[in-house]
Write an enzyme that holds these catalytic residues in place. Structure first.
Site, mmCIF file in Angstrom:
data_model
loop_
_atom_site.group_PDB
_atom_site.id
_atom_site.type_symbol
_atom_site.label_atom_id
_atom_site.label_comp_id
_atom_site.label_asym_id
_atom_site.label_seq_id
_atom_site.Cartn_x
_atom_site.Cartn_y
_atom_site.Cartn_z
ATOM 1 N N GLY A 8 0.826 -1.208 0.000
ATOM 2 C CA GLY A 8 0.000 0.000 0.000
ATOM 3 C C GLY A 8 0.858 1.255 0.000
ATOM 4 N N SER A 9 0.343 2.307 0.616
ATOM 5 C CA SER A 9 0.934 3.644 0.456
ATOM 6 C C SER A 9 2.294 3.832 1.124
ATOM 7 C CB SER A 9 -0.043 4.703 0.969
ATOM 8 O OG SER A 9 -1.198 4.732 0.163
ATOM 9 N N THR A 10 2.683 2.973 2.060
ATOM 10 C CA THR A 10 4.040 3.118 2.609
ATOM 11 C C THR A 10 5.090 2.908 1.518
ATOM 12 O OG1 THR A 10 3.989 0.802 3.305
ATOM 13 C CG2 THR A 10 3.427 2.450 4.971
#
Length: 635
Positions: free
Chosen positions: A290-292
């Site tokens: 995801g966004s990490t």
């Protein structure tokens, strides 16, 4: 003639006797000199007996010498069958005390061996049981010291430490990976017996066992306890399927703390499912990050000069079309006109698609691999996975777009920690490690010292500085607000990754994560938190994982001695946020002026009867909650 024959016969006899004598001498020489060792060993096997004494395994300690894996002394039961006169009676008595089958014990007592260990029934006996056996006072029945592994903190760091089997052999974790160093040399009691196996009194010798070497970890038990506490709270509050936290030094790769849920008690590992005890989730689990993962895309785009976060504009309408596929932003209707820095702060998927398109699939995948994804990090623990990346030749525009914001690729938590560490530490990728040194348990002499292992430079210091600034903005003004710590500079990135099952994304089932670091201008600690499918809460990384990371980082402040520092980035508040304001300097002011200066945001309390402020608490520059009290001392 007769006399000559007689002389010849005498000569022959004499020569034969001489020859026989020489042969006897040669045979004696052969036996006494050439075959001495072999025959002596055979003789010893016939009339000597060795009773083994188990050596202690080497201790495992944290970086400050706190013992995490120790030993306790137990006893084990061995018998010499030839010395036992009434085997039926002995078997019945021992089986009653141990609570096991008479037939099993009787078989042990009738083995055609010089010494028989009662295994597993007679291993690691309690003192109470050992006393009962000792009181029988049977010939041929011996109780010997045996070492048993003991973990004083029970479940703490269980997956990292691992566990040992009944024979003190390491089976997982550090216990397995460093087994050759931890295993000591067993001792023995040697005694002698006659031809019938009866012990000869006062004829024995003792060889003391040698303890294994001490393994000193990079783990800090204080940080580890903070991690365990936060995971327990998360499990209690959210009842997730799994949860994990990793804390490391981004400048060296040292692991300062690591744990996951579910966990287990290493003292009683047999009570747990094998999947629980053998899967160290921070190095084993693979999932879409995801966004990490956007940290990697951002760093790559800045390094390749494809993005200027301060000058480049992007209009977010709420989605972007890539080859007929509509990729949405998490915010319905989008964020509108933004600078690229705002794209990072708002974690805007379409904006990161643009970064990926500017890089192109070849360059993007090249950087992803340079940051360490797609291969094992090389951490000194067993069970690490590689993760899964697209093959460049199989990537189309959609795969390039989704990879840019962390979807469609599979990574491990430890890869994320090391990849982000490289993005914020100045651009250097290191190998993570968890053993600091190996030392002698008696002299404490360090026999082997482990140092940071530099792999490669991935980005420049200037790029890393910009990444740090952008991620500090995420915490001060963006989706990572819940990780903000007043009076300290914190950077980080949230992640909300949809889970995949049977090739399709699951509805309402996410892995929520946050990776944070501090101080943002010169990071000395990085913390990664991932919570798998928490219940009873809106599933966003910023609402679930970020507050947990904040608590872990707050614990690190005192443990690591991180000093307060002021950022140039002004914090932005939501309506529901508790507001914090900077305390101004009012020392030297008169009482009335000081009060007017402070009461805009704070309450005031005085001590002393004068009119001039000579001291204030909190001091200037600190951030405190709106309405909090400032104490003023008057002259």
């Amino acid at each position: 003639m007769f006399q000559d024959n007689y002389k010849n016969r005498v000569l022959v006899v004499f020569l034969v006797v001489i020859l026989l004598f020489v042969l006897v001498i040669c045979k004696i020489f052969f036996i006494q000199v050439i075959q001495y060792d072999k025959l002596n060993d055979l003789a010893n096997d016939l009339w000597s007996r060795n009773l083994p004494i188990t050596a202690d395994r080497g201790k495992i300690t944290d970086r400050n010498g706190v013992v995490l894996a120790d030993n306790i002394t137990t006893t084990s039961l061995v018998v010499v069958p030839n010395q036992i006169e009434n085997k039926e009676e002995v078997a019945r008595a021992i089986s009653d005390i141990l609570g096991v089958s008479y037939d099993d014990i009787y078989k042990h007592l009738n083995k055609k061996t010089s010494i028989e260990r009662i295994h597993p029934e007679g291993r690691q006996l309690s003192y109470e049981v050992a006393d009962k056996i000792n009181a029988l006072n049977y010939d041929g029945v011996y109780l010997l010291k045996e070492s048993k592994r003991y973990y004083p903190y029970k479940t703490l760091l269980s997956h990292v430490l691992g566990y040992v089997g009944i024979d003190n052999q390491g089976l997982s974790g550090i216990e397995s990976y460093y087994d050759e160093y931890l295993t000591g040399e067993d001792g023995m009691i040697k005694y002698y017996s006659d031809g019938k196996g009866k012990r000869i009194d006062k004829a024995s010798s003792y060889t003391s066992p040698q303890e294994g070497l001490t393994i000193n970890l990079t783990i800090d038990i204080n940080i580890q306890e903070a991690i365990e506490r936060e995971l327990d709270n998360a499990v209690s509050k959210y009842n997730p399927e799994q949860a994990l936290i990793v804390v490391a030094n981004p400048k060296t790769g040292e692991i300062l703390g690591m744990s996951s849920r579910p966990n287990f008690d290493s003292n009683n590992y047999k009570l747990y499912n094998t999947e629980v005890i053998n899967r160290n989730l921070p190095i084993f689990n693979t999932y879409e990050p995801g966004s990490t993962f956007k940290v990697i895309t951002l760093a790559s785009a800045i390094e390749e000069k494809k993005v200027n976060i301060f000058e480049d504009d992007y209009y977010d309408s709420g989605s972007i079309n890539v080859e007929g596929s509509r990729i949405k932003c998490w915010k319905a209707g989008g964020h509108g006109a933004q600078r690229m820095l705002d794209v990072v702060k708002n974690s805007c998927n379409p904006g990161f698609v643009i970064m990926g398109q500017r890089l192109g699939k070849v360059t993007l995948m090249s950087y992803i691999k340079k940051f360490g994804f797609g291969e094992k990090t090389g951490i000194d623990l067993s069970g690490e996975e590689n993760g899964i990346l697209f093959k460049v030749e199989n990537m189309g525009p959609v795969e390039t777009a989704t990879t840019a914001f962390g979807q469609g690729v599979s990574v491990t938590p430890i890869q994320q920690v090391m990849g982000v560490s490289a993005a914020i530490n100045g651009g250097s990728l290191y190998t993570p490690y968890i053993v600091k040194s190996i030392s002698n348990p008696q002299t404490y002499e360090v026999l082997k010292q482990y140092e940071p292992v530099f792999k490669r430079r991935v980005i420049s210091e200037e790029t890393s500085k910009l990444v740090r600034f952008a991620l500090e903005s995420v915490v001060a003004q963006g989706t990572g607000r819940n990780a903000y710590i007043n009076n300290y500079r914190v950077g980080g990135k949230t992640g909300t990754a949809q889970k995949v099952q049977n090739g399709a994304y699951m509805d309402g089932n996410y892995i929520l994560s946050f990776i944070g670091f501090m101080p943002a201008n010169d990071p000395s600690v990085v913390a990664y938190v991932a919570i798998d499918n928490p219940k009873g809460v809106v599933q966003y990384g910023g609402t679930v994982a970020a507050p947990i990371a904040k608590s872990v980082l707050q614990s690190c402040i005192d443990i690591l001695g991180i000093e307060k520092s002021k950022s140039d980035i002004t914090r932005e508040y939501e309506l529901w946020d508790i507001k914090y304001f900077e305390v101004p300097d009012v020392t030297g002011m008169d009482k009335t002026t000081a009060r007017k200066t402070l009461t805009e945001h704070f309450s005031v309390e005085y001590s002393g009867n004068g009119d001039t402020v000579i001291y204030q608490a909190p001091s200037k520059g600190e951030y405190i909650k709106e309405g909090d009290k400032v104490k003023l001392m008057l002259n």
